[in-house]
Design a protein around this motif. Structure first.
Motif, short mmCIF file in Angstrom:
data_model
loop_
_atom_site.label_atom_id
_atom_site.label_comp_id
_atom_site.label_asym_id
_atom_site.label_seq_id
_atom_site.Cartn_x
_atom_site.Cartn_y
_atom_site.Cartn_z
N SER A 174 0.86 -1.19 0.00
CA SER A 174 0.00 0.00 0.00
C SER A 174 0.90 1.24 0.00
O SER A 174 1.76 1.32 0.88
N PRO A 175 0.72 2.16 -0.94
CA PRO A 175 -0.12 2.15 -2.14
C PRO A 175 0.16 0.93 -2.99
O PRO A 175 1.28 0.45 -3.05
N ASN A 176 -0.91 0.49 -3.65
CA ASN A 176 -0.89 -0.83 -4.26
C ASN A 176 -0.69 -0.79 -5.78
O ASN A 176 -1.25 0.04 -6.48
N ASN A 177 0.10 -1.73 -6.22
CA ASN A 177 0.16 -2.07 -7.63
C ASN A 177 -0.61 -3.39 -7.74
O ASN A 177 -0.21 -4.35 -7.07
N PRO A 178 -1.68 -3.48 -8.48
CA PRO A 178 -2.13 -2.62 -9.58
C PRO A 178 -3.28 -1.66 -9.26
O PRO A 178 -3.67 -0.91 -10.14
#
Ligand code: PLP
Length: 401
Positions: A172-176
């Protein structure tokens, strides 16, 4: 008997790289293809970082370095973790590797015995699953829901954990998805981990600096100091400083796992390139004044692309709070017919249709991120490319029947 090991049967290559390559192949045939595939900022590496690297080369820093990285860089990482994240580590508890990707792999390789399980919330960066398999472990996926901003729910996490669980991998923040966990959401996850002392946390904070709309980045070890003794923090310079090609990432954690990862590193890549270590030192310790500009530019591009995608037929696109990806659902398009008589049955069909008919490359969510029915679009691209790609996609989607 072929030469390739049986263990490779379960492991896939990077789907993002495969789509990027398809786009490059079409370009080589003279097609104008816009690739929105790679997770790579389009800015130049800031000039102070390039100058520091040049000075390091001229000063003769072109030789082997210690396995965990030069002491100055590890000290700089210690200061960074204290300053930005309120975390206290000794330099010996920090190791640097060839990108966050390699550091993650070293951690998994150094910790997993056959049959050990790793809980991975999905949608996820597909490399997590493949790396766990390469390291001999068993990936256990934990589905999250778009209605809950793709945040892992504590009760689902508790159900996924078994006596064999060694790690929870959190991003987190996340890919995707671009989703960012709030403080309360992280605390709820921490509470589950407290009940399961055998489970360690691998927190991949690589998109830390890319958060929008007053969203605060938080990481579990900062909020739950009692879990520091079983947490490894992963970060790097690729995304925040536009340094993807320098290949420099790092980890901080309990001494026993850092020492084990350093053994893996010492017998494989030795260490990241000396010049990249000096460049990363400047990135972490030099001026940070370009960062708000990077962030502002990503916010504007996110707003542009989300507005355009929301107006396209068949796509449902939430507004992500971080990273530089949008992750719309394309389920409403399933069953539609293409002008040349094909059918869109899944996200891969849609990605191939958009590539072939619109010259827009993006990554299908099913194969690359364990999230069928979605596509990932990277907006780390010029505005002109985003506008043109959206025009072409809009036209291609309107041609479906
Ligand atoms: N972790 C996540 C979630 C990523 O998306 C990426 C890159 O795409 C990485 C780690 C790897 O970054 P690096 O360039 O430092 O290897």
């Amino acid at each position: 008997m072929g030469i390739v090991a049986q263990k490779m049967a379960a492991v896939k290559g990077s789907q993002t790289r495969a789509m990027t390559q398809l786009a490059a192949d079409l370009r080589a045939q003279g097609r104008k293809v816009i690739a929105l595939t790679q997770g790579e900022p389009d800015f130049a590496t800031p000039s102070n970082i390039i100058s520091a690297a040049t000075r390091a080369l001229e000063a003769g820093h072109t030789k082997y370095t210690p396995t965990p990285g030069i002491p100055e860089l590890r000290e700089a990482i210690v200061r960074k973790l204290r300053r930005d994240n309120g975390l206290d580590y000794k330099a010996s508890q920090v190791t640097v590797g060839v990108g966050a990707k390699q550091v993650l792999f070293d951690m998994l390789f150094a910790s997993l015995d056959a049959g050990d399980e790793v809980v991975i919330p999905t949608p996820c960066w597909g490399s997590y699953v493949e790396m766990v398999q390469l390291a001999g472990g068993v990936p256990v996926t934990l589905a999250t829901r778009a209605e809950q901003r793709f945040v892992p729910q504590p009760e689902d996490l508790a159900r996924a954990i078994t006596p064999r669980t060694k790690w929870l991998m959190l991003n987190s923040p996340n890919n995707p998805t671009g989703s960012v966990c709030s403080e309360d959401e992280l605390l709820a996850i921490a509470e589950v981990l407290r009940r399961h002392p055998q489970v360690w946390l691998l927190t991949d904070d690589i998109y830390e600096k890319l958060v929008y709309d007053n969203t605060q980045f938080r990481t579990i070890p900062q909020l739950a100091p009692d879990l520091v003794e079983r947490t490894v923090v992963i970060n790097g310079v690729s995304k925040a400083y536009s340094m993807t090609g320098w290949r420099l990432g790092y980890a901080a954690g309990p001494q026993e796992i850092i020492d084990a990862a350093n053994i893996v590193q010492s017998q494989t890549v030795s260490h990241p390139a000396s010049v990249s270590q000096y460049a990363a030192l400047e990135a972490l310790e030099g001026p940070q004044d370009f960062l708000p500009g990077f962030v502002q530019s990503f916010v504007e591009r996110r707003n542009l692309i989300v507005n355009r995608l929301q107006a396209m037929p068949g796509l449902e696109c939430p507004i992500p709070q971080g990273a530089f990806y949008v992750f719309p659902s394309c389920r409403n398009l399933f069953g539609r017919r293409t002008p040349d008589g094909g059918t869109i049955d899944n996200d891969t069909d849609l990605a191939m249709y958009l590539l072939g008919s619109a010259g827009v490359a993006l990554v299908p969510g099913g194969s690359a991120f364990l999230a069928p029915g979605h596509i990932r679009i990277s907006y780390a691209q010029s505005r002109a490319n985003i506008v043109e790609a959206c025009d072409r996609m809009d036209e291609a989607l309107r041609a479906l029947r």
